[in-house]
Design a protein around this motif. Structure first.
Motif, PDB file in Angstrom:
ATOM      1  N   ASP A 133     -11.938  -5.893  -0.736  1.00 31.08           N
ATOM      2  CA  ASP A 133     -11.155  -6.057   0.493  1.00 31.08           C
ATOM      3  C   ASP A 133      -9.823  -6.766   0.251  1.00 31.08           C
ATOM      4  OD1 ASP A 133     -12.210  -8.500  -0.159  1.00 31.08           O
ATOM      5  OD2 ASP A 133     -13.195  -8.869   1.772  1.00 31.08           O
ATOM      6  N   LEU A 134      -9.396  -6.855  -0.991  1.00 33.02           N
ATOM      7  CA  LEU A 134      -8.146  -7.560  -1.295  1.00 33.02           C
ATOM      8  C   LEU A 134      -6.932  -6.950  -0.609  1.00 33.02           C
ATOM      9  CD1 LEU A 134      -6.719  -9.804  -2.946  1.00 33.02           C
ATOM     10  CD2 LEU A 134      -6.421  -8.100  -4.761  1.00 33.02           C
ATOM     11  N   PRO A 135      -6.704  -5.625  -0.669  1.00 37.74           N
ATOM     12  CA  PRO A 135      -5.490  -5.071  -0.032  1.00 37.74           C
ATOM     13  C   PRO A 135      -5.388  -5.399   1.450  1.00 37.74           C
ATOM     14  CG  PRO A 135      -6.516  -3.437  -1.451  1.00 37.74           C
ATOM     15  CD  PRO A 135      -7.484  -4.580  -1.342  1.00 37.74           C
ATOM     16  N   TYR A 136      -6.510  -5.319   2.168  1.00 34.13           N
ATOM     17  CA  TYR A 136      -6.483  -5.633   3.599  1.00 34.13           C
ATOM     18  C   TYR A 136      -6.112  -7.094   3.827  1.00 34.13           C
ATOM     19  CZ  TYR A 136      -8.276  -6.877   8.199  1.00 34.13           C
ATOM     20  OH  TYR A 136      -8.403  -7.377   9.466  1.00 34.13           O
ATOM     21  N   THR A 137      -6.642  -7.977   3.007  1.00 30.19           N
ATOM     22  CA  THR A 137      -6.432  -9.411   3.210  1.00 30.19           C
ATOM     23  C   THR A 137      -4.991  -9.822   2.936  1.00 30.19           C
ATOM     24  OG1 THR A 137      -8.728  -9.789   2.552  1.00 30.19           O
ATOM     25  CG2 THR A 137      -7.275 -11.710   2.613  1.00 30.19           C
ATOM     26  N   ILE A 138      -4.355  -9.222   1.933  1.00 29.57           N
ATOM     27  CA  ILE A 138      -2.985  -9.631   1.570  1.00 29.57           C
ATOM     28  C   ILE A 138      -1.942  -8.622   2.051  1.00 29.57           C
ATOM     29  CG2 ILE A 138      -3.835 -10.875  -0.441  1.00 29.57           C
ATOM     30  CD1 ILE A 138      -2.795  -8.611  -2.194  1.00 29.57           C
ATOM     31  N   ASN A 139      -2.342  -7.683   2.896  1.00 27.40           N
ATOM     32  CA  ASN A 139      -1.412  -6.660   3.433  1.00 27.40           C
ATOM     33  C   ASN A 139      -0.748  -5.850   2.318  1.00 27.40           C
ATOM     34  OD1 ASN A 139      -1.801  -7.303   6.178  1.00 27.40           O
ATOM     35  ND2 ASN A 139      -0.364  -9.011   6.025  1.00 27.40           N
ATOM     36  N   ALA A 140      -1.530  -5.468   1.325  1.00 25.87           N
ATOM     37  CA  ALA A 140      -1.000  -4.664   0.222  1.00 25.87           C
ATOM     38  C   ALA A 140      -1.123  -3.179   0.554  1.00 25.87           C
ATOM     39  CB  ALA A 140      -1.744  -4.976  -1.071  1.00 25.87           C
ATOM     40  N   ARG A 141      -0.192  -2.380   0.023  1.00 25.13           N
ATOM     41  CA  ARG A 141      -0.202  -0.927   0.212  1.00 25.13           C
ATOM     42  C   ARG A 141      -0.350  -0.228  -1.128  1.00 25.13           C
ATOM     43  NH1 ARG A 141       3.829   1.618   1.214  1.00 25.13           N
ATOM     44  NH2 ARG A 141       5.434   0.071   0.681  1.00 25.13           N
TER      45      ARG A 141
END
Length: 401
Positions: A133-141
């Protein structure tokens, strides 16, 4: 027996008809007076709606800069080095205001483009075990390819940060071609995706990310996170920060470093507190000018219609009925202007916000105050003229006509 004649009380319908009589007989003057009110109301809505929409767009941009984000890591330069508990993510997730939490861990491995490169030449990149869930947490695309899944997170597959992709010479993942591979220690890993730049987490840009379970089985990762990324309710950011270290490492909270809130949060709160005071003052001036215009129109109407007032008084109209007639006319004039101004102000605000691609924000109080303010203006502007009209006796009114 003789009895005193009691004046007949005008019905609301009759009073409204008398009030609108002046508007129908003098449409030009009524239009100009209503226009003054309309411009004032439209100005009030525009100068509150457009800044509110602009402010919402600004706040959205500031929020994207991490105003609700925190990072927690083990205190550096410790001997022996501190290791955060494996349960840290689960413990932080129990904090009420926390909306998302993820973690990465340094595997202390080296990455290279192929087996011909020096095994110790890691190109300044870090190999991180990552939660899914890292991308969701740090707003990564994801710029190319895909992110790790439950399946691929268990196998030798990686996702590259933007800087890592450039240094390894993998800038794209064309469809239909075999996926490129990189070497981590002495094992080959398939490149599944490439992240876009993440301004809030520059360490991720310089990292090669592999699944948590793949790191355990392939790189002898011990499961202890290195950095936790936390998102929470913005209003509770300071409270969450205050308990984060104790939650992550209850036995040794002093070994946990928590970042301070982003400077963007201070900027956002400053923007919220300085909301268009000058524009609101301008709207008040515009309303005042409109109200003066209505008052002037009603005073002139009283002077021009003294013969009508005298005739009605001679036929038995009471002072209260005369006051009601002119007050009703003033309120009707202002209400028409208020409705027109509200509609005009909403249309201008919607059009401008759409043109600027801003979120549409029209304060509910502005639209309500548009019509309500017009009625208040009509009452205030009509008080003096209606009282003046009611004070005229029949002989005074007819003599001056």
């Amino acid at each position: 027996m003789t009895g005193s004649a009691r004046p007949v009380r005008l019905a609301t319908r009759d009073l409204l008809g008398l009030g609108l009589l002046g508007l129908r007989t003098r449409p030009g003057r009524a239009f100009l007076s209503a226009l003054g009110i309309a411009i004032g109301i439209a100005t009030m809505i525009v100068v509150t709606g457009i800044p509110a929409s602009s402010q919402a767009a600004l706040l959205d941009r500031l929020t994207a800069l991490g105003t609700n984000s925190l990072q927690a890591a083990a205190l550096p330069d410790q001997d022996p080095p501190a290791a955060l508990p494996e349960s840290a993510v689960a413990m932080v997730r129990r904090i009420g205001p926390v909306t998302a939490v993820s973690a990465v861990a340094n595997t202390h491995s080296f990455v290279r483009r192929n087996d011909r490169v020096d095994p110790r030449d890691g190109s300044g990149l870090t190999v991180l075990a990552s939660r899914l869930d890292l991308p969701y947490t740090i707003n990564a695309r994801i710029r190319a390819g895909t992110w790790l899944t439950e399946a691929t997170g268990r196998f030798p597959a990686v996702v590259l940060g933007s800087v890592a992709a450039t240094r390894l010479g993998i800038t794209d993942l064309p469809a239909g071609r075999a996926a490129p591979q990189v070497m981590i220690d002495d094992q080959r890993f398939v490149v599944l995706g490439i992240l876009a730049a993440t301004p809030l987490s520059p360490d991720i840009d310089r990292s090669v990310l592999i699944g948590w379970e793949a790191a355990r089985t392939g790189l002898h990762f011990d499961g202890h996170p290195t950095v936790l990324y936390v998102r929470c309710e913005e209003s509770q950011l300071e409270a969450v920060r205050g308990v984060l270290a104790e939650t992550i490492f209850p036995q040794r909270p002093g070994q946990v470093v928590v970042t301070r809130p982003s400077d963007a949060l201070a900027a956002k709160r400053a923007a919220e507190s300085s909301f268009s005071v000058l524009f609101l003052a301008l709207a008040a001036v515009a309303l005042l000018v409109g109200g003066i215009g209505v008052a002037n129109t009603m005073v002139v109407a009283v002077l021009e219609r003294r013969s009508e007032i005298g005739l009605r008084r001679a036929l038995g109209a009471t002072r209260g009925q005369i006051r009601g007639q002119f007050l009703c006319e003033s309120v009707a004039l202002a209400t028409i202007g208020g409705l027109a101004g509200t509609a005009l102000g909403l249309l201008v605000t919607i059009g401008y916000a759409t043109w600027q691609a801003w979120p549409l924000v029209v304060p509910a109080g502005s639209a309500t105050a548009g019509v309500g303010g017009a009625v208040v203006i009509g009452v205030l502007a009509g008080v003096y003229p209606c009282v003046r009209a009611a004070r005229l006796t029949p002989t005074q009114a007819l003599a001056a006509a």
